[in-house]
Design an enzyme around this catalytic site. Structure first.
Site, PDB file in Angstrom:
ATOM      1  N   SER A 125       2.903 -49.734  82.960  1.00  0.00           N
ATOM      2  CA  SER A 125       2.812 -50.664  84.084  1.00  0.00           C
ATOM      3  C   SER A 125       4.045 -51.548  84.116  1.00  0.00           C
ATOM      4  O   SER A 125       4.625 -51.862  83.066  1.00  0.00           O
ATOM      5  CB  SER A 125       1.559 -51.532  83.896  1.00  0.00           C
ATOM      6  OG  SER A 125       1.632 -52.675  84.698  1.00  0.00           O
ATOM      7  N   TYR A 150      -4.352 -57.091  78.507  1.00  0.00           N
ATOM      8  CA  TYR A 150      -4.149 -55.786  79.143  1.00  0.00           C
ATOM      9  C   TYR A 150      -2.664 -55.404  79.086  1.00  0.00           C
ATOM     10  O   TYR A 150      -2.304 -54.301  78.650  1.00  0.00           O
ATOM     11  CB  TYR A 150      -4.621 -55.823  80.605  1.00  0.00           C
ATOM     12  CG  TYR A 150      -4.124 -54.636  81.416  1.00  0.00           C
ATOM     13  CD1 TYR A 150      -4.651 -53.371  81.218  1.00  0.00           C
ATOM     14  CD2 TYR A 150      -3.093 -54.783  82.347  1.00  0.00           C
ATOM     15  CE1 TYR A 150      -4.172 -52.278  81.932  1.00  0.00           C
ATOM     16  CE2 TYR A 150      -2.612 -53.697  83.067  1.00  0.00           C
ATOM     17  CZ  TYR A 150      -3.157 -52.452  82.856  1.00  0.00           C
ATOM     18  OH  TYR A 150      -2.677 -51.364  83.552  1.00  0.00           O
ATOM     19  N   LYS A 154      -0.538 -52.297  76.962  1.00  0.00           N
ATOM     20  CA  LYS A 154       0.395 -51.291  77.503  1.00  0.00           C
ATOM     21  C   LYS A 154       1.704 -51.315  76.719  1.00  0.00           C
ATOM     22  O   LYS A 154       2.274 -50.262  76.397  1.00  0.00           O
ATOM     23  CB  LYS A 154       0.672 -51.570  78.987  1.00  0.00           C
ATOM     24  CG  LYS A 154      -0.507 -51.276  79.892  1.00  0.00           C
ATOM     25  CD  LYS A 154      -0.790 -49.786  79.978  1.00  0.00           C
ATOM     26  CE  LYS A 154      -2.060 -49.472  80.716  1.00  0.00           C
ATOM     27  NZ  LYS A 154      -2.508 -48.090  80.617  1.00  0.00           N
TER      28      LYS A 154
HETATM   29  P1  NAD Z   1      -9.352 -46.072  86.792  1.00  0.00           P
HETATM   30  O1  NAD Z   1     -10.207 -47.063  86.089  1.00  0.00           O
HETATM   31  O2  NAD Z   1      -9.758 -45.624  88.149  1.00  0.00           O
HETATM   32  O3  NAD Z   1      -9.142 -44.771  85.877  1.00  0.00           O
HETATM   33  C1  NAD Z   1      -9.225 -44.812  84.467  1.00  0.00           C
HETATM   34  C2  NAD Z   1     -10.200 -43.726  84.060  1.00  0.00           C
HETATM   35  O4  NAD Z   1     -10.291 -43.663  82.648  1.00  0.00           O
HETATM   36  C3  NAD Z   1     -11.623 -43.954  84.595  1.00  0.00           C
HETATM   37  O5  NAD Z   1     -12.059 -42.764  85.223  1.00  0.00           O
HETATM   38  C4  NAD Z   1     -12.442 -44.266  83.344  1.00  0.00           C
HETATM   39  O6  NAD Z   1     -13.775 -43.815  83.477  1.00  0.00           O
HETATM   40  C5  NAD Z   1     -11.666 -43.531  82.287  1.00  0.00           C
HETATM   41  N1  NAD Z   1     -11.744 -44.108  80.920  1.00  0.00           N
HETATM   42  C6  NAD Z   1     -11.585 -45.404  80.555  1.00  0.00           C
HETATM   43  N2  NAD Z   1     -11.689 -45.523  79.225  1.00  0.00           N
HETATM   44  C7  NAD Z   1     -11.899 -44.275  78.731  1.00  0.00           C
HETATM   45  C8  NAD Z   1     -12.082 -43.754  77.421  1.00  0.00           C
HETATM   46  N3  NAD Z   1     -12.067 -44.558  76.358  1.00  0.00           N
HETATM   47  N4  NAD Z   1     -12.272 -42.422  77.277  1.00  0.00           N
HETATM   48  C9  NAD Z   1     -12.304 -41.607  78.376  1.00  0.00           C
HETATM   49  N5  NAD Z   1     -12.152 -42.050  79.631  1.00  0.00           N
HETATM   50  C10 NAD Z   1     -11.947 -43.375  79.803  1.00  0.00           C
HETATM   51  O7  NAD Z   1      -7.873 -46.689  86.824  1.00  0.00           O
HETATM   52  P2  NAD Z   1      -6.554 -46.193  87.588  1.00  0.00           P
HETATM   53  O8  NAD Z   1      -6.180 -47.231  88.578  1.00  0.00           O
HETATM   54  O9  NAD Z   1      -6.670 -44.788  88.007  1.00  0.00           O
HETATM   55  O10 NAD Z   1      -5.511 -46.322  86.398  1.00  0.00           O
HETATM   56  C11 NAD Z   1      -5.154 -45.227  85.573  1.00  0.00           C
HETATM   57  C12 NAD Z   1      -4.182 -45.707  84.506  1.00  0.00           C
HETATM   58  O11 NAD Z   1      -3.043 -46.297  85.133  1.00  0.00           O
HETATM   59  C13 NAD Z   1      -4.765 -46.765  83.573  1.00  0.00           C
HETATM   60  O12 NAD Z   1      -4.284 -46.527  82.269  1.00  0.00           O
HETATM   61  C14 NAD Z   1      -4.175 -48.046  84.130  1.00  0.00           C
HETATM   62  O13 NAD Z   1      -4.061 -49.039  83.127  1.00  0.00           O
HETATM   63  C15 NAD Z   1      -2.809 -47.584  84.604  1.00  0.00           C
HETATM   64  N6  NAD Z   1      -2.248 -48.450  85.648  1.00  0.00           N
HETATM   65  C16 NAD Z   1      -2.973 -48.708  86.778  1.00  0.00           C
HETATM   66  C17 NAD Z   1      -2.441 -49.572  87.744  1.00  0.00           C
HETATM   67  C18 NAD Z   1      -3.246 -49.898  88.979  1.00  0.00           C
HETATM   68  O14 NAD Z   1      -2.946 -50.935  89.608  1.00  0.00           O
HETATM   69  N7  NAD Z   1      -4.220 -49.097  89.383  1.00  0.00           N
HETATM   70  C19 NAD Z   1      -1.179 -50.161  87.560  1.00  0.00           C
HETATM   71  C20 NAD Z   1      -0.460 -49.847  86.415  1.00  0.00           C
HETATM   72  C21 NAD Z   1      -0.997 -49.001  85.446  1.00  0.00           C
HETATM   73  N1  UFG Z   2      -3.782 -61.353  95.884  1.00  0.00           N
HETATM   74  C1  UFG Z   2      -4.391 -62.240  96.750  1.00  0.00           C
HETATM   75  N2  UFG Z   2      -5.752 -62.189  96.889  1.00  0.00           N
HETATM   76  C2  UFG Z   2      -6.525 -61.286  96.213  1.00  0.00           C
HETATM   77  C3  UFG Z   2      -5.904 -60.393  95.322  1.00  0.00           C
HETATM   78  C4  UFG Z   2      -4.531 -60.458  95.179  1.00  0.00           C
HETATM   79  O1  UFG Z   2      -3.717 -63.062  97.373  1.00  0.00           O
HETATM   80  O2  UFG Z   2      -7.754 -61.297  96.381  1.00  0.00           O
HETATM   81  C5  UFG Z   2      -2.314 -61.378  95.747  1.00  0.00           C
HETATM   82  C6  UFG Z   2      -1.825 -61.679  94.351  1.00  0.00           C
HETATM   83  O3  UFG Z   2      -1.714 -63.083  94.148  1.00  0.00           O
HETATM   84  C7  UFG Z   2      -0.485 -60.942  94.337  1.00  0.00           C
HETATM   85  C8  UFG Z   2      -0.723 -59.729  95.234  1.00  0.00           C
HETATM   86  O4  UFG Z   2      -1.846 -60.082  96.047  1.00  0.00           O
HETATM   87  O5  UFG Z   2       0.510 -61.743  94.931  1.00  0.00           O
HETATM   88  C9  UFG Z   2      -1.046 -58.450  94.471  1.00  0.00           C
HETATM   89  O6  UFG Z   2      -2.119 -58.695  93.574  1.00  0.00           O
HETATM   90  P1  UFG Z   2      -2.902 -57.501  92.828  1.00  0.00           P
HETATM   91  O7  UFG Z   2      -3.994 -58.129  92.038  1.00  0.00           O
HETATM   92  O8  UFG Z   2      -3.272 -56.454  93.808  1.00  0.00           O
HETATM   93  O9  UFG Z   2      -1.793 -56.863  91.897  1.00  0.00           O
HETATM   94  P2  UFG Z   2      -0.926 -57.527  90.719  1.00  0.00           P
HETATM   95  O10 UFG Z   2       0.498 -57.386  91.109  1.00  0.00           O
HETATM   96  O11 UFG Z   2      -1.403 -58.865  90.360  1.00  0.00           O
HETATM   97  O12 UFG Z   2      -1.344 -56.604  89.501  1.00  0.00           O
HETATM   98  C10 UFG Z   2      -0.946 -55.254  89.407  1.00  0.00           C
HETATM   99  C11 UFG Z   2      -1.967 -54.434  88.627  1.00  0.00           C
HETATM  100  C12 UFG Z   2      -1.990 -54.871  87.189  1.00  0.00           C
HETATM  101  C13 UFG Z   2      -0.620 -54.908  86.600  1.00  0.00           C
HETATM  102  C14 UFG Z   2       0.281 -55.750  87.475  1.00  0.00           C
HETATM  103  C15 UFG Z   2       1.707 -55.750  87.005  1.00  0.00           C
HETATM  104  O13 UFG Z   2      -3.254 -54.605  89.174  1.00  0.00           O
HETATM  105  O14 UFG Z   2      -2.744 -53.913  86.474  1.00  0.00           O
HETATM  106  O15 UFG Z   2       0.275 -55.216  88.799  1.00  0.00           O
HETATM  107  O16 UFG Z   2       2.212 -54.454  87.028  1.00  0.00           O
HETATM  108  F1  UFG Z   2      -0.650 -55.450  85.356  1.00  0.00           F
END
Ligand code: NAD
Ligand code: UFG
Length: 341
Positions: A125, A150, A154
């Site tokens: 991330s 979190y 990472k």
């Molecule tokens: P998600 O929660 O939809 O997907 C994660 C999946 O992993 C889920 O299906 C969950 O059931 C499964 N899981 C969790 N713990 C597990 C375990 N111990 N064993 C087996 N399965 C398990 O999330 P996502 O948005 O698809 O994110 C996927 C990856 O990308 C995550 O590692 C997340 O941290 C990373 N990531 C997501 C974002 C975002 O904003 N969505 C941003 C940066 C990084």
């Molecule tokens: N925001 C609002 N209202 C809401 C939710 C978000 O105003 O209800 C704003 C936040 O303040 C921010 C922007 O929308 O300015 C985006 O917020 P998100 O929560 O959608 O995303 P973030 O950038 O805070 O977080 C994301 C991922 C995290 C990761 C982070 C840094 O969700 O997992 O990017 O990579 F850690």
């Protein structure tokens, strides 16, 4: 064609990536404990692709299960999505985050090593850059100090994987630093289905538009950004899925650790997102300005040049398409997958 293990493949980014791999002709094995996903996502992936990925319901922390899985399937690479991802929850339950994200990855790597599987793509991330760098963020910057467990989980995994690759040249590892994934498959069949009240902007906006929530809280309008609201690099999940395929292929010809940002290189403010969503949906998205959210940065966007140069990958979908696809998914599935396993 290779057989790829996709941990967390039933989740949001995972399900779109499973589909991309099936469409590219790969064999796919999904391992997911369904703690934050529904089996329904993979049923829909099957319908869209006309192919059936193998599915194992289980946990990445279960070493015996992993050993069996590697014995039964001729896996040659792993894409590792499984983990917990809620920033706020990680502050309240740090041990669960270190156990799932760090210890889980450790167990997965041990099982991979024992099975002789050494190609790994990891979901990292942009949070690992920490605060205080000038934008855009490029991969050569030193990692910073993430502000929550979190983010630290990472960063710890990135370091663990770096040490592993340094110890044994047979490993080839891609650390993909995602910016802000949004959007859904253009069919509206698969998308993001958060449990409970969404933490992230887009799912919240979509639930307001569909009538599930009354109004959006905009966290701060006094940032040093053009309209005062937070700026982020939103990236379409279909582009993100394509990036995983490119990384998987690129790692086949490389050894060691490689870091790639996956973003568009463009930032958009909260208010820009709200207006774009209103245009795409034809619905009003009422909002109220509220105080800043703890831990948020003013602005964050990627320098996406390295992935283009080394992977031949570039995000192709703009904000309008991200909003239109999010809306189609939300409108067709107002209650998500309904978690009806
Ligand atoms: P998600 O929660 O939809 O997907 C994660 C999946 O992993 C889920 O299906 C969950 O059931 C499964 N899981 C969790 N713990 C597990 C375990 N111990 N064993 C087996 N399965 C398990 O999330 P996502 O948005 O698809 O994110 C996927 C990856 O990308 C995550 O590692 C997340 O941290 C990373 N990531 C997501 C974002 C975002 O904003 N969505 C941003 C940066 C990084
Ligand atoms: N925001 C609002 N209202 C809401 C939710 C978000 O105003 O209800 C704003 C936040 O303040 C921010 C922007 O929308 O300015 C985006 O917020 P998100 O929560 O959608 O995303 P973030 O950038 O805070 O977080 C994301 C991922 C995290 C990761 C982070 C840094 O969700 O997992 O990017 O990579 F850690």
């Amino acid at each position: 064609m290779t057989t790829v293990l996709i941990t967390g493949g039933a989740g949001y980014i995972g399900s779109h990536t499973v589909l991309a791999l099936l469409e590219a002709g790969h064999e796919v094995v999904v391992l997911d404990n369904l703690c934050n996903a529904s089996r329904e996502s993979l049923r829909r992936v099957e319908r869209l692709s006309g192919r059936t990925p193998a599915f194992v319901q289980g946990d990445i922390r279960d070493r015996a299960l992993l050993d069996r899985l590697f014995h039964e399937h001729a896996v040659s690479a792993v894409i590792h999505f499984a983990g917990l991802k809620s920033v706020g929850e990680s502050v309240a339950q740090p041990l669960a985050y270190y156990e799932n994200n760090v210890a889980g990855t450790l167990t997965l790597c041990q099982a991979m090593q024992a099975a002789g599987v050494t190609r790994l793509v990891f979901s990292s991330s942009a949070t690992v850059y920490g605060d205080g760098h000038p934008m855009p963020l490029h991969e050569g910057l030193p990692t910073g100090q993430p502000t929550n467990p979190y983010g630290r989980s990472k960063l710890m995994v990135e370091e663990l994987l770096g040490d592993l690759a340094a110890s044994d040249a047979s490993w080839s590892i891609g650390l993909l630093r995602y910016f802000n994934p949004v959007g859904a498959h253009p069919s509206g069949e698969i998308g993001e289905d958060p449990r409970g009240i969404p933490n992230n902007l887009l799912p919240y906006v979509a639930q307001v538009a569909v009538g599930r929530r009354e109004r959006l809280a905009v966290y701060g309008d006094d940032y040093a950004t053009p309209d005062g609201t937070g700026v982020r690099d939103y990236i379409h999940v279909m582009d993100l899925a394509a990036g995983h395929l490119c990384a998987l292929n690129a790692l086949g010809e490389r050894e060691g650790v490689h870091i790639w940002n996956l973003g568009t290189g463009q930032g958009h403010s909260v208010l820009e997102v709200v207006r774009a969503f209103e245009r795409a949906s034809g619905r009003a998205v009422p909002f109220r300005i509220e105080p800043r959210r703890a831990g948020d940065v003013a602005a964050c966007w990627a320098d996406a040049a390295l992935a283009e140069r080394e992977l031949g990958w570039k995000a192709e979908r703009g904000l309008e398409e991200m909003m239109a696809d999010t809306w189609r998914w939300q409108r067709q599935n107002p209650q998500g997958y309904s978690q009806d396993d």
